[in-house]
Design a protein around this motif. Structure first.
Motif, PDB file in Angstrom:
ATOM      1  N   LYS A  81      33.272  36.533  36.639  1.00  0.00           N
ATOM      2  CA  LYS A  81      33.280  35.000  36.803  1.00  0.00           C
ATOM      3  C   LYS A  81      32.833  34.575  35.392  1.00  0.00           C
ATOM      4  O   LYS A  81      33.070  35.249  34.565  1.00  0.00           O
ATOM      5  N   ASP A  82      33.010  33.235  35.343  1.00  0.00           N
ATOM      6  CA  ASP A  82      33.139  32.583  33.986  1.00  0.00           C
ATOM      7  C   ASP A  82      32.453  33.233  32.936  1.00  0.00           C
ATOM      8  O   ASP A  82      32.765  33.367  31.704  1.00  0.00           O
ATOM      9  N   LYS A  83      31.163  33.277  33.247  1.00  0.00           N
ATOM     10  CA  LYS A  83      30.085  33.535  32.244  1.00  0.00           C
ATOM     11  C   LYS A  83      30.213  35.153  31.799  1.00  0.00           C
ATOM     12  O   LYS A  83      30.131  35.467  30.767  1.00  0.00           O
ATOM     13  N   GLU A  84      30.216  35.929  32.904  1.00  0.00           N
ATOM     14  CA  GLU A  84      30.075  37.201  32.942  1.00  0.00           C
ATOM     15  C   GLU A  84      31.500  37.638  32.042  1.00  0.00           C
ATOM     16  O   GLU A  84      31.660  38.459  31.247  1.00  0.00           O
ATOM     17  N   GLU A  85      32.604  37.209  32.035  1.00  0.00           N
ATOM     18  CA  GLU A  85      33.877  37.478  31.482  1.00  0.00           C
ATOM     19  C   GLU A  85      33.799  37.070  30.072  1.00  0.00           C
ATOM     20  O   GLU A  85      34.201  38.406  29.122  1.00  0.00           O
ATOM     21  N   MET A  86      33.245  36.198  29.651  1.00  0.00           N
ATOM     22  CA  MET A  86      32.749  36.166  28.006  1.00  0.00           C
ATOM     23  C   MET A  86      32.130  37.280  27.509  1.00  0.00           C
ATOM     24  O   MET A  86      32.348  37.649  26.476  1.00  0.00           O
ATOM     25  N   GLU A  87      31.042  37.558  28.395  1.00  0.00           N
ATOM     26  CA  GLU A  87      30.157  38.639  27.775  1.00  0.00           C
ATOM     27  C   GLU A  87      30.803  39.928  27.888  1.00  0.00           C
ATOM     28  O   GLU A  87      30.900  40.902  26.932  1.00  0.00           O
ATOM     29  N   ALA A  88      31.736  40.178  28.829  1.00  0.00           N
ATOM     30  CA  ALA A  88      32.396  41.432  28.991  1.00  0.00           C
ATOM     31  C   ALA A  88      33.414  41.592  27.912  1.00  0.00           C
ATOM     32  O   ALA A  88      33.553  42.652  27.289  1.00  0.00           O
ATOM     33  N   LEU A  89      34.041  40.561  27.271  1.00  0.00           N
ATOM     34  CA  LEU A  89      34.950  40.556  26.172  1.00  0.00           C
ATOM     35  C   LEU A  89      34.261  40.970  25.111  1.00  0.00           C
ATOM     36  O   LEU A  89      34.583  41.944  24.137  1.00  0.00           O
ATOM     37  N   LEU A  97      41.216  37.385  27.417  1.00  0.00           N
ATOM     38  CA  LEU A  97      40.831  36.479  28.418  1.00  0.00           C
ATOM     39  C   LEU A  97      41.598  35.262  28.013  1.00  0.00           C
ATOM     40  O   LEU A  97      42.014  34.896  26.909  1.00  0.00           O
ATOM     41  N   ALA A  98      41.436  34.282  28.739  1.00  0.00           N
ATOM     42  CA  ALA A  98      42.016  32.938  28.455  1.00  0.00           C
ATOM     43  C   ALA A  98      41.116  31.810  29.302  1.00  0.00           C
ATOM     44  O   ALA A  98      41.644  31.022  30.067  1.00  0.00           O
ATOM     45  N   PRO A  99      39.781  31.663  28.854  1.00  0.00           N
ATOM     46  CA  PRO A  99      39.003  30.671  29.389  1.00  0.00           C
ATOM     47  C   PRO A  99      39.221  29.346  29.071  1.00  0.00           C
ATOM     48  O   PRO A  99      39.871  29.269  28.053  1.00  0.00           O
ATOM     49  N   SER A 100      38.859  28.374  29.975  1.00  0.00           N
ATOM     50  CA  SER A 100      39.143  27.220  29.788  1.00  0.00           C
ATOM     51  C   SER A 100      38.239  26.732  28.543  1.00  0.00           C
ATOM     52  O   SER A 100      37.187  27.222  28.178  1.00  0.00           O
ATOM     53  N   LEU A 101      38.765  25.720  27.764  1.00  0.00           N
ATOM     54  CA  LEU A 101      38.292  25.146  26.308  1.00  0.00           C
ATOM     55  C   LEU A 101      36.748  24.741  26.766  1.00  0.00           C
ATOM     56  O   LEU A 101      36.122  24.677  25.728  1.00  0.00           O
ATOM     57  N   SER A 102      36.680  24.228  27.957  1.00  0.00           N
ATOM     58  CA  SER A 102      35.157  23.849  28.365  1.00  0.00           C
ATOM     59  C   SER A 102      33.979  24.845  28.632  1.00  0.00           C
ATOM     60  O   SER A 102      32.996  24.499  28.499  1.00  0.00           O
ATOM     61  N   LYS A 103      34.692  26.027  28.036  1.00  0.00           N
ATOM     62  CA  LYS A 103      33.535  27.229  28.433  1.00  0.00           C
ATOM     63  C   LYS A 103      33.198  27.859  27.228  1.00  0.00           C
ATOM     64  O   LYS A 103      32.559  28.926  27.327  1.00  0.00           O
ATOM     65  N   VAL A 248      43.375  31.661  24.469  1.00  0.00           N
ATOM     66  CA  VAL A 248      43.813  33.025  24.697  1.00  0.00           C
ATOM     67  C   VAL A 248      42.833  33.762  23.660  1.00  0.00           C
ATOM     68  O   VAL A 248      43.097  33.614  22.500  1.00  0.00           O
ATOM     69  N   ILE A 249      42.257  34.751  24.140  1.00  0.00           N
ATOM     70  CA  ILE A 249      41.264  35.275  23.057  1.00  0.00           C
ATOM     71  C   ILE A 249      41.082  36.708  23.429  1.00  0.00           C
ATOM     72  O   ILE A 249      41.379  37.380  24.517  1.00  0.00           O
ATOM     73  N   VAL A 250      40.930  37.686  22.391  1.00  0.00           N
ATOM     74  CA  VAL A 250      40.776  38.836  22.430  1.00  0.00           C
ATOM     75  C   VAL A 250      39.603  39.436  21.506  1.00  0.00           C
ATOM     76  O   VAL A 250      39.043  38.718  20.650  1.00  0.00           O
TER      77      VAL A 250
END
Ligand code: LMR
Length: 340
Positions: A81-89, A97-103, A248-250
């Protein structure tokens, strides 16, 4: 005895040489069988601008690296989910990932919330002046200190508002529980019209609307339609009050560790995917709005000129209120780029 041992040493050496040669002969095949895998996780449906561009990138990356890279796309919050994907990256469990700029603010880069400011962009061309210019590039650079490399900005579109009651006048928002992404600007935006903002992960929105945990939400039509939010929202107002898009981030360590020729091929694949994405985003959103209308389940309302003026008047002060959080200089730099 010494003669025998000499012979056995020679035999062993021959066996060794033969097996080394066999191993070497196998090496290219072994490499061909184990490409570099990039796990690309995202939260929206495949049939959205972001979903389609991720698939496009995966295919192009395979072509341009001649199969040396395999991009595995995991859509629809399948992995995180949103928050978890940032941590996973950041942990390296996924690479892209390509999260929304709001996140991005929870990462400590509040500047990204500038994209959420009401009425900061009039249209896609205003937006592109920023994302493709120096301001956008400087923002992506800010991610490096977080162990993240920003590769590109991808579009979605301008947001509509929805609820189970008509949303025409500013007063209609009073007391409504509105789902937002994790952005302080979006929080301020909803409060400025008397609504009660509530942060929820994207994957939870449909159910929250269905069960009445929240009354309404905002999103571009492509997200609303593909998540079937219109089935649980009777009214949509085309308010175009703000924009939703992506970076889009790596994982930086992973990216920097790639062979230079592979990285160059992936850069090209990303460039092609970005061009493709830009070409489809607006059309996809227009078609999604049409499709919502066609279901007959949701009434679509477009604000009159007078209502639009009141709406702007209510939301515009958020730009000023958020100056201390986002940076006055950044907001004026964006306004300047957009006005070009
Ligand atoms: C949302 O949470 O509403 C959006 O960020 C989803 C997305 O990635 O478009």
């Amino acid at each position: 005895m010494s003669f025998l041992s000499h012979r056995s040493v020679r035999r062993n050496l021959m066996v060794l040489t033969a097996s080394a040669a066999a191993t070497l002969a196998l090496l290219p095949a072994a490499f061909a069988q184990s490409p570099i895998v990039i796990k690309f996780s995202h939260v929206v449906a495949i049939d959205t601008p972001k979903g389609k561009a991720a698939e496009f990138f995966a295919k192009r990356a395979g072509e341009l690296t001649k199969g040396k890279v395999k991009v595995e796309v995991y859509p629809n919050s399948q992995l995180y989910k949103d928050k978890e994907e940032m941590e996973a990256l950041q942990l390296g469990s996924v690479q892209m990932l390509a999260p929304s700029l709001s996140k991005f603010a929870p990462l400590g880069v509040k500047e990204f919330e500038a994209f959420d400011l009401p009425f900061i962009f009039d249209d896609y061309s205003d937006l592109h002046a920023v994302t493709q210019g120096a301001v956008g590039q400087k923002m992506l650079k800010k991610l490096e200190s977080r162990g993240i490399t920003g590769l590109a900005f991808w579009d979605n579109g301008f947001k509509v508002m929805s609820a189970n009651k008509p949303l025409k006048a500013v007063e209609d928002y009073k007391g409504l529980k509105m789902r937002i992404q994790s952005s302080k600007v979006l929080d301020a935006q909803m409060r400025s019209v008397g609504a009660l903002p509530q942060v929820l992960a994207f994957s939870e929105v449909y159910q929250a609307l269905q069960t009445g945990v929240v009354d309404g939400t905002e999103n571009p039509p492509s997200n609303m339609y593909t998540q079937k939010m219109h089935e649980v929202q009777k009214h949509v107002t085309v308010s175009n009050h703000g924009y939703l898009g992506y970076a889009v981030i790596v994982n930086k360590k992973f990216w920097d560790g790639l062979p230079a020729d592979i990285r160059a091929a992936l850069d090209k694949a990303m460039k092609d995917a970005t061009t493709f994405e830009k070409a489809i985003a607006q059309r996809d959103n227009d078609l999604a709005l049409e499709a919502i209308k066609k279901t007959g389940k949701t009434e679509i309302y477009t604000l009159s000129v007078k209502e639009q003026a009141e709406w702007r008047k209510a939301l515009l002060p958020v730009q000023k209120d958020m100056e201390s959080r986002i940076g006055k200089d950044l907001i004026s730099a964006i306004n300047k780029e957009a006005a070009k």
